[in-house]
Write an enzyme that holds these catalytic residues in place. Structure first.
Site, PDB file in Angstrom:
ATOM      1  N   HIS A   1      -7.181  -1.713   5.607  1.00 15.52           N
ATOM      2  CA  HIS A   1      -6.376  -0.715   6.293  1.00 15.52           C
ATOM      3  C   HIS A   1      -6.999   0.660   6.029  1.00 15.52           C
ATOM      4  O   HIS A   1      -8.112   0.746   5.517  1.00 15.52           O
ATOM      5  CB  HIS A   1      -4.925  -0.805   5.786  1.00 15.52           C
ATOM      6  CG  HIS A   1      -3.933  -0.027   6.590  1.00 15.52           C
ATOM      7  ND1 HIS A   1      -3.957   0.031   7.967  1.00 15.52           N
ATOM      8  CD2 HIS A   1      -2.874   0.740   6.219  1.00 15.52           C
ATOM      9  CE1 HIS A   1      -2.960   0.781   8.392  1.00 15.52           C
ATOM     10  NE2 HIS A   1      -2.297   1.235   7.343  1.00 15.52           N
TER      11      HIS A   1
ATOM     12  N   HIS B   1       6.012  -5.646  12.060  1.00 17.50           N
ATOM     13  CA  HIS B   1       5.379  -4.319  12.031  1.00 17.50           C
ATOM     14  C   HIS B   1       5.070  -3.848  13.455  1.00 17.50           C
ATOM     15  O   HIS B   1       3.997  -3.325  13.738  1.00 17.50           O
ATOM     16  CB  HIS B   1       4.107  -4.328  11.175  1.00 17.50           C
ATOM     17  CG  HIS B   1       3.702  -2.960  10.714  1.00 17.50           C
ATOM     18  ND1 HIS B   1       2.778  -2.194  11.393  1.00 17.50           N
ATOM     19  CD2 HIS B   1       4.082  -2.219   9.653  1.00 17.50           C
ATOM     20  CE1 HIS B   1       2.604  -1.040  10.762  1.00 17.50           C
ATOM     21  NE2 HIS B   1       3.395  -1.038   9.689  1.00 17.50           N
TER      22      HIS B   1
ATOM     23  N   HIS C   1       0.848  -1.195   0.000  1.00 20.70           N
ATOM     24  CA  HIS C   1       0.000   0.000   0.000  1.00 20.70           C
ATOM     25  C   HIS C   1       0.882   1.242   0.000  1.00 20.70           C
ATOM     26  O   HIS C   1       2.112   1.155   0.161  1.00 20.70           O
ATOM     27  CB  HIS C   1      -0.962  -0.010   1.185  1.00 20.70           C
ATOM     28  CG  HIS C   1      -0.319   0.052   2.535  1.00 20.70           C
ATOM     29  ND1 HIS C   1       0.494  -0.942   3.032  1.00 20.70           N
ATOM     30  CD2 HIS C   1      -0.372   1.004   3.518  1.00 20.70           C
ATOM     31  CE1 HIS C   1       0.901  -0.621   4.248  1.00 20.70           C
ATOM     32  NE2 HIS C   1       0.397   0.565   4.557  1.00 20.70           N
TER      33      HIS C   1
ATOM     34  N   ASP D   1      -0.163  -4.239   6.658  1.00 18.19           N
ATOM     35  CA  ASP D   1      -1.034  -3.502   7.573  1.00 18.19           C
ATOM     36  C   ASP D   1      -2.503  -3.846   7.352  1.00 18.19           C
ATOM     37  O   ASP D   1      -3.039  -3.698   6.252  1.00 18.19           O
ATOM     38  CB  ASP D   1      -0.841  -2.004   7.381  1.00 18.19           C
ATOM     39  CG  ASP D   1       0.576  -1.556   7.666  1.00 18.19           C
ATOM     40  OD1 ASP D   1       1.458  -2.422   7.710  1.00 18.19           O
ATOM     41  OD2 ASP D   1       0.793  -0.351   7.849  1.00 18.19           O
TER      42      ASP D   1
ATOM     43  N   ASP E   1       5.975   4.194   4.976  1.00 18.38           N
ATOM     44  CA  ASP E   1       6.848   3.199   5.596  1.00 18.38           C
ATOM     45  C   ASP E   1       6.860   1.882   4.837  1.00 18.38           C
ATOM     46  O   ASP E   1       7.564   0.944   5.214  1.00 18.38           O
ATOM     47  CB  ASP E   1       6.479   2.970   7.065  1.00 18.38           C
ATOM     48  CG  ASP E   1       5.021   2.589   7.289  1.00 18.38           C
ATOM     49  OD1 ASP E   1       4.165   3.023   6.495  1.00 18.38           O
ATOM     50  OD2 ASP E   1       4.739   1.873   8.270  1.00 18.38           O
ATOM     51  N   HIS E   2       6.102   1.831   3.732  1.00 19.17           N
ATOM     52  CA  HIS E   2       6.086   0.618   2.909  1.00 19.17           C
ATOM     53  C   HIS E   2       6.584   0.838   1.487  1.00 19.17           C
ATOM     54  O   HIS E   2       6.757  -0.142   0.755  1.00 19.17           O
ATOM     55  CB  HIS E   2       4.681   0.015   2.885  1.00 19.17           C
ATOM     56  CG  HIS E   2       4.238  -0.482   4.230  1.00 19.17           C
ATOM     57  ND1 HIS E   2       4.289  -1.807   4.591  1.00 19.17           N
ATOM     58  CD2 HIS E   2       3.784   0.187   5.314  1.00 19.17           C
ATOM     59  CE1 HIS E   2       3.870  -1.938   5.847  1.00 19.17           C
ATOM     60  NE2 HIS E   2       3.557  -0.733   6.305  1.00 19.17           N
TER      61      HIS E   2
ATOM     62  N   HIS F   1       1.400   3.846   1.971  1.00 22.57           N
ATOM     63  CA  HIS F   1       1.892   4.546   3.152  1.00 22.57           C
ATOM     64  C   HIS F   1       3.423   4.519   3.092  1.00 22.57           C
ATOM     65  O   HIS F   1       4.019   3.504   2.710  1.00 22.57           O
ATOM     66  CB  HIS F   1       1.380   3.910   4.446  1.00 22.57           C
ATOM     67  CG  HIS F   1      -0.016   4.330   4.785  1.00 22.57           C
ATOM     68  ND1 HIS F   1      -0.822   3.633   5.662  1.00 22.57           N
ATOM     69  CD2 HIS F   1      -0.766   5.407   4.374  1.00 22.57           C
ATOM     70  CE1 HIS F   1      -1.992   4.241   5.763  1.00 22.57           C
ATOM     71  NE2 HIS F   1      -1.979   5.310   4.999  1.00 22.57           N
TER      72      HIS F   1
END
Length: 302
Positions: free
Chosen positions: A140, A268, A60, A210, A64-65, A62
């Site tokens: 998410h 995570h 996805h 997530d 941090d990914h 976000h």
């Protein structure tokens, strides 16, 4: 099947902890799964050969990914990469990457293919003779997928002593491993099962990024060999999980138990917790075989 954890913490990079990224080696493929900030540094640190990565799967959008993705793409260019690169991720990922490349006037010297995902049901997104990859629809705060990697059944194993004793010419060994009966040097048809062994059972790996606790993914990942499932919170902060659309260690364990997974890997983690063993302890009240993701840790599943 080999899994290398490059990063396994949530939200922001830390001095001793990186955001989500991992490398899966399965049936002669090397897949990069998620690409948080600093991924290419971790790839170098753990001596992963950049040119072996031909498929990248982003769960996805976000940061941090995927914040490490454009940097990795640029580094591939500087290293004069020639091999095609395929990127699978949510709709919008092409726009983000291409805009950065356009404004930097830094186009790749290799072919870059984007496979943008929109389906909210599981779908086959990659397949060859060795491996198939399916999406795992997650829930998410934005559109998110996990990924299920499934080996295909390989060749049978040749019993060389038995084949020799049966007077089979070596020219037929390949056909034997493919499951065919063959005629030996005496003109006798030899039953394949008499001179070969069963192939190794195919392995499978499910990456669940997530997500809130979502038991309706269980049919997609049923009987998976290894399940990586996010476990952002412990029970002391369980009230935060539905608000942030994340899971607890116990909820991850419930998914593993319902799916009859063989191994659960947690990751995570929120950085608020000082001891990762707390996650294992809580998960093991529900599911016995629990491993902890840690930056740089490698899991070998034979």
């Amino acid at each position: 099947m080999k899994l290398t954890i490059l990063g396994c913490y949530s939200a922001t990079p830390r001095t001793l902890g990186n955001t989500t990224s991992q490398v899966l080696e399965i049936n002669n493929h090397m897949f990069l799964i998620d690409c948080g900030e600093g991924t290419q540094v971790q790839l170098r640190r753990h001596k992963v050969k950049f040119n072996r990565i031909k498929h990248i799967f982003i769960s996805h959008l976000h940061g941090d990914h995927f914040f490490g993705l454009v940097g990795l793409i640029s580094t591939f260019r500087l290293l004069t990469r020639e091999a095609d690169l395929h990127i699978y991720g949510p709709k919008g990922i092409k726009e983000i990457i291409v805009l950065q490349m356009k404004l930097a006037d830094s186009w790749t010297n290799y072919k870059l293919y984007f496979h943008e995902l929109t389906s909210k049901t599981s779908e086959l997104i990659f397949e060859d003779d060795a491996v198939a990859v399916y999406t795992i629809p997650l829930e998410h705060r934005i559109y998110t997928n996990g990924y299920l990697f499934k080996e295909k059944t390989g060749d049978r194993k040749l019993d060389v002593d038995a084949a020799t004793a049966a007077h089979i010419d070596v020219a037929y060994y390949r056909k034997l491993k493919q499951g065919h009966d063959v005629v030996n040097e005496d003109g006798v048809l030899i039953d394949n099962t008499k001179v070969t062994f069963e192939a190794d059972p195919p392995k499978s790996y499910a990456f669940c990024s997530d997500t809130v606790y979502k038991p309706d993914i269980v049919p997609v990942i049923k009987d998976v060999d290894v399940l990586y499932h996010e476990s952002t919170f412990l029970e002391s902060h369980a009230h935060l999980a539905p608000k942030t659309k994340h899971s607890t260690a116990k909820e991850a364990a419930r998914i593993a138990a319902q799916a009859a997974a063989k191994t659960l890997i947690l990751g995570h983690y929120s950085s608020r917790y000082p001891d990762l063993e707390l996650f294992r302890a809580e998960a093991q009240t529900v599911f016995a075989n629990v491993e902890l993701a840690e930056d740089g840790k490698t899991f070998d599943f034979e």
